[in-house]
Design an enzyme around this catalytic site. Structure first.
Site, PDB file in Angstrom:
ATOM      1  N   ASP A 213       0.829  -1.204   0.000  1.00 51.23           N
ATOM      2  CA  ASP A 213       0.000   0.000   0.000  1.00 51.23           C
ATOM      3  C   ASP A 213       0.868   1.261   0.000  1.00 51.23           C
ATOM      4  O   ASP A 213       1.877   1.330   0.719  1.00 51.23           O
ATOM      5  CB  ASP A 213      -0.869  -0.032   1.267  1.00 51.23           C
ATOM      6  N   GLU A 274       1.688  -0.479  -5.119  1.00 48.51           N
ATOM      7  CA  GLU A 274       0.707   0.560  -5.435  1.00 48.51           C
ATOM      8  C   GLU A 274       1.479   1.871  -5.476  1.00 48.51           C
ATOM      9  O   GLU A 274       1.607   2.563  -4.464  1.00 48.51           O
ATOM     10  CB  GLU A 274      -0.395   0.642  -4.362  1.00 48.51           C
TER      11      GLU A 274
END
Ligand code: GLC
Length: 549
Positions: A213, A274
């Site tokens: 993330d 990401e």
């Protein structure tokens, strides 16, 4: 705990992730086994046969760790335990083992940029005095102004409002997302060691990989310069050079360290980033000792336009060849408006703000639907790997008009009600045409489903040869046969300004018509699959894709 040899085997000599299809499970909204309205691990376990039949290679599960769910679980209170609403660590271990039995790998979501404010470290930091070393795990600093009552600098939160909150003793802590998500200090060696251990904890439990993330975050310019926040877009990520808290070069040291941990394990474990960065910076994340993959967000953000798609595919495939990686294509995820609705809005519409600003009449769902089907074939024919977000295979639209009382995304509140946020793509899946939550669970779902989703349910689509689900299943089956084994691709010229097509080394060709009038198909032996009606006269209808042999 099962052993590493439980992992699925494959006769394809390339590591599975290079051309694998990964299905993203937003566990809270996938399937609810205990009827409390929230999806859970046991609901997911029960649906593994569905996923195997769909023909995917792996699932990526959004954060399932213990969390107050202030940001849907991206606020992690304990990286080594499971959120009780989702299940237990035993359920997670069973899920991993059973997924492997179904030839499905499992990717966990790791959130290293920030913890929850309920994490033991942050509680300890808040309880400690200014200057105590336990505060150094976060960015906790004095404020500005004579009495320190001004935040340390002018940075703003991705969710709106300032990125600093004041503690009772007067110091301030940094939160690039919600105030319930304090940013970790990655200059601190203890933070680095802890995440090595968290990776090992899950690798030891046979996880096949991690989606990392906010991979473009982590490292901050420790002089904390002002940014001049005018024009910062909520939920937008400035992809600009030399930013004090995005895409800093020192990130790569951390990635190499994680990669070394993964490489110590057998069985093709992988990491996908990401990383919202400028296209020319993305290949750095994919160097042989860094990430295996990084999502191509340019593809996701592209308007419905042949030239734009061609340019993006061309740039992305060229960029990865030199570093020996493959592209990672994605049309949708839990943070963006579902593509059917995006493509139903005129090109150039700001789809992040449109649900609040309107006008509603801009949306033409009947235009978005065929485009989403065509986009699926464009996506699944490309070399590299593809990610599918749950419900994409059902052709679900964005529920952009959820009543504001049910909105849960912190963005709605933090943006001063100027952005509805991301709940519209997180509405629980319809599995059946009836029941209190259309087969999602035995009670009402945590977000209401539109009644007309009964027609989009898995059960209804199973028996409809023309459904989106059947299109995805057929495409995934053909992909295995025609588009997997080689990574070669060349563009097909002569399709006119609204046609985009590519040819794969195996003999499969994909052609998409982005225009308003039919285009001529190139020479071919056979039509393998079409997203709509292909005319017998050798032309391709508007907003349609075909796979040709
Ligand atoms: C990522 C996640 C998003 C989350 C944010 C903060 O962008 O995909 O859902 O809100 O990080 O963790």
């Amino acid at each position: 705990m099962s052993s590493a040899t439980d992992q699925p085997s494959s006769s394809d000599p390339a590591p599975w992730w290079r051309r694998g299809v990964v299905y993203q499970v937003y566990v809270r909204s996938f399937a609810d086994a205990d009827g409390d309205g929230t999806g859970d691990i046991n609901g997911l376990r029960a649906r593994l046969p569905y996923l195997q039949r769909l023909g995917i290679d792996a699932i990526w599960i959004n954060p399932w760790y213990r969390s107050p769910l202030a940001d849907g679980g991206y606020d992690v209170a304990d990286y080594r335990s499971i959120e009780p609403r989702y299940g237990t660590i035993d359920d997670a271990e069973r899920l991993i083992a059973e997924a492997h039995d179904h030839d499905i790998r499992v990717i966990a979501d790791l959130v290293p940029n920030h913890t929850s404010d309920q994490h033991a470290w942050f509680r300890e930091a808040v309880a400690a005095a200014p200057g105590d070393p336990v505060r150094d795990r976060y960015h906790i600093r004095d404020g500005r102004g004579p009495d320190g009552s001004q935040p340390p600098n002018d940075w703003s939160s991705v969710f709106g409002g300032p990125a600093w909150r004041r503690l009772p003793d007067g110091q301030w802590y940094l939160h690039l997302f919600a105030p319930e998500q304090p940013d970790l200090n990655w200059e601190n060696e203890e933070v680095r060691r802890e995440f090595d251990a968290v990776l090992r904890f899950w690798l030891d439990r046979n996880i096949d990989g991690f989606r990392i993330d906010v991979a473009h975050g982590l490292v901050k310019d420790m002089s904390f310069p002002d940014l001049g926040t005018a024009g910062v877009e909520i939920l937008g990520t400035p992809r600009e050079a030399n930013h004090p808290h995005w895409d800093r070069d020192a990130i790569h040291e951390i990635v190499r360290r994680w990669r070394a941990v993964l490489d110590g394990y057998d069985g093709d474990r992988m990491m996908v980033a990401e990383a919202w960065v400028q296209p020319h910076r993305l290949p750095m994340y994919l160097r042989p000792d860094e990430y295996h993959q990084s999502f191509n967000f340019d593809f996701l953000e592209a308007p419905w336009d042949a030239t734009t798609f061609r340019d993006i595919v061309s740039a992305a495939t060229e960029a990865v060849v030199d570093i020996g990686s493959t592209s990672t294509w994605v049309l949708s995820n839990h943070d963006v408006m579902r593509e059917l609705t995006r493509y139903g809005l005129p090109n150039g519409t700001n789809w992040r703000s449109w649900p609040t600003t309107g006008p509603a009449e801009l949306l033409d769902v009947e235009r978005g639907r065929p485009r989403a089907r065509a986009a699926a074939m464009l996506l699944l024919g490309l070399p590299g790997s593809a990610y599918i977000y749950q419900g994409q295979e059902l052709g679900l639209p964005e529920v952009w008009d959820l009543p504001v009382e049910v909105l849960d995304d912190p963005v709605w509140k933090r943006s001063g009600h100027t952005r509805k946020g991301r709940d519209g793509c997180r509405v629980p899946l319809p599995w059946a045409p009836d029941g209190p939550s259309l087969g999602f669970g035995d009670g009402p779902a945590w977000l209401p489903q539109p009644p007309d989703w009964a027609e989009l349910s898995v059960e209804v689509q199973e028996s409809d040869a023309g459904s989106s689900l059947v299109l995805y299943r057929t495409a995934l089956e053909l992909r295995r046969r025609w588009a997997m084994a080689d990574e070669a691709m060349s563009f097909i010229d002569g399709l006119g300004p609204n046609g985009f097509g590519y040819r794969r080394g195996s003999g499969l060709a994909c052609v998409v018509n982005f225009g308003e009038t039919a285009i001529d198909l190139p020479d071919h032996q056979q039509i393998l699959l079409s997203s709509g009606d292909t005319a017998a006269d050798g032309t391709l209808a508007p907003d349609t894709a075909v796979w040709l042999r």
